[in-house]
Design an enzyme around this catalytic site. Sequence first.
Site, PDB file in Angstrom:
ATOM      1  N   CYS A   1     -10.626  -1.884  45.766  1.00 19.22           N
ATOM      2  CA  CYS A   1      -9.496  -1.005  45.516  1.00 19.22           C
ATOM      3  C   CYS A   1      -8.532  -1.763  44.603  1.00 19.22           C
ATOM      4  O   CYS A   1      -8.944  -2.658  43.872  1.00 19.22           O
ATOM      5  CB  CYS A   1      -8.832  -0.555  46.817  1.00 19.22           C
TER       6      CYS A   1
ATOM      7  N   HIS B   1       1.811   1.487  45.731  1.00 18.36           N
ATOM      8  CA  HIS B   1       0.596   1.823  46.484  1.00 18.36           C
ATOM      9  C   HIS B   1       0.875   3.077  47.301  1.00 18.36           C
ATOM     10  O   HIS B   1       1.678   3.059  48.234  1.00 18.36           O
ATOM     11  CB  HIS B   1       0.215   0.648  47.392  1.00 18.36           C
TER      12      HIS B   1
END
Length: 608
Positions: free
Chosen positions: A26, A527
């Site tokens: 990720c 995020h």
Amino acid sequence: MKHEDIAKQIIKDVGGAENINNAWHCMTRLRFNLKDEKKVDYAALEKIPKVVGTKYQSDQLQVVIGTDVADYFAPLAKELGLDENSQQGDTEKKGAVSLFMDTVSGVFGPIVPAIAGAGMIKGLMAGLVALNVISNQTDTYLVIDMIASGVFTFLPFFVAASAAHIFKTNQYLAIAIAATLQFPTMTNAVAEGNISAFRLFGLVPVPVFNYAGTVIPIIFAVLALSYIYRWVDKVLPQVLRTVFTPTISLFVAGLVTLTIIGPISIHLGNLLAAGVAGLFTISPVLAGIVVGAIRPIAIFTGLHHAMTPIALQNFANQGYDMLMPMMFMANMAITGATAAIYTKVKTKEEKSIVLSSAVSGILGITEPALFGILSKYKKAFIAATIGSSVASAFISFFGVRIYGYILSSIFSLPAYIGQYFIFAVLGIIIALVLSFVLTYMLVPKEMDEDTELTNEVDLHAVSKGDYVPLEDVPDEVFSTKMMGEGFAINSTDGAVFSPVSGTVTTVFPSKHAIGIKTSNGVEVLVHMGIDTVALNGQGFEVFVKEGDKVSVETKLAQMDLAYIRNQGKETMIIVVITNMDRVLSFSGMRDLEGQHPAGTLLERAVLN
């Protein structure tokens, strides 16, 4: 330690390649699906340089690296025999035109100085010839023309080298493919005109075409080479790869290029030319609208060469041509849009490139402007297309024509003196002004990077919602501050804005994370949600791309909070500074409890 060495050590400490079912990454972490979690040596993993921490959750081992995780995943994927591109989740879906322009922009970025320099020289020489200052038959002209025209004639070589970098394949094999297209056997056959095709093995036709100055054939050829090379390298035994991978790859890619990719690209150009010729039989004004609209993209793809024979045939059949004046309008529209970009960029280097590209454009050489500027600023490209179409329709309505072939530059204007002169001048004005104004309105101004840098960075609320201390984030990678200092917001509307002013450095393919770098070098990660990489972009709409300039008023993304929650994911938006080595101190600026609107100043980092 090198990236490769760290990747090998990580594989070893997670139990070896045989213990790994799958691996991906990720925005900040390597993620592993393991056969047996008990084989993981956590203590050894956390001693590896660049490994910030580890975590086992939801049947996944997460190894926290940081925002440069992709640099470590690539060698790790190679060791495991994985496709490093396919493991990053679904890529951001783009329109075909947008994806194509992004690719061409990336390919031509490194080539711009050569194109811009050569274009300037070529344009100036063409102007001097048009003004009868110098003859194009003198040795002086011929020598200078060699300097200027070499880049454009052998453009496939430059494109091949750059495309190889973009498509991650062998650069010298890519150049070899370009050399194949322009080998004297091919160019001589074109010049002599005796044959239409070679016969490979006596059966397979290899059409004879002139590939000088083309763009599309070599880009797709190198793309094909990249897949062929990887496949061959994968199936061959290690001992044979050094010699036979390049041999087989060059042979196969060369044949595919000569028999399929190259001819298809040329035929597309011829099809375009036939369509344009048909439009003139219907209505010159309709032809002006369409030709003006497609001319910039035709130059961009190299298909514009197919229009030249139409103009030459018109001169032969009727003594004049209306197509070349449209080409003139397109060049001026491209120049106008490029000139407007000069008011948007801030660095001296960017201004210099834009200025030289605009000058080259008004002198008739538009490749520097298209490849170096307008491919990067797509709204400016659209503005140039509109300006070209409107101006071409205008001059077509009044029957503007030319009676001899001449380069479409500002120095061509004397060739229009006569009954159509005033309409040609008005067409130029329309093309320049309309494309300039539209670009000025559509393209946002870049922030001034020459301003004095401060030793502080303010972080603002990225969304309307409740402030959450980083320690309370339900993900220990963030709560233990492995990634750095920051905060989180429980958003009420899902609208995500930039916490700082800076440049977007990363937009993760799954759209859940965006990296931003400030002018003084602080790297900030936004995020969106926790463990939302698993959603593969569903529930997120991103409005920025890498390279975009942003401020605290810039909307980065929109989260579908209901959808994300229905998938069992946390919607909290986390903001962290990932290069804390740049930070001397970090502290809250106010009473942070309660709800805050987006853009509220929340934290301040003092830099060392």
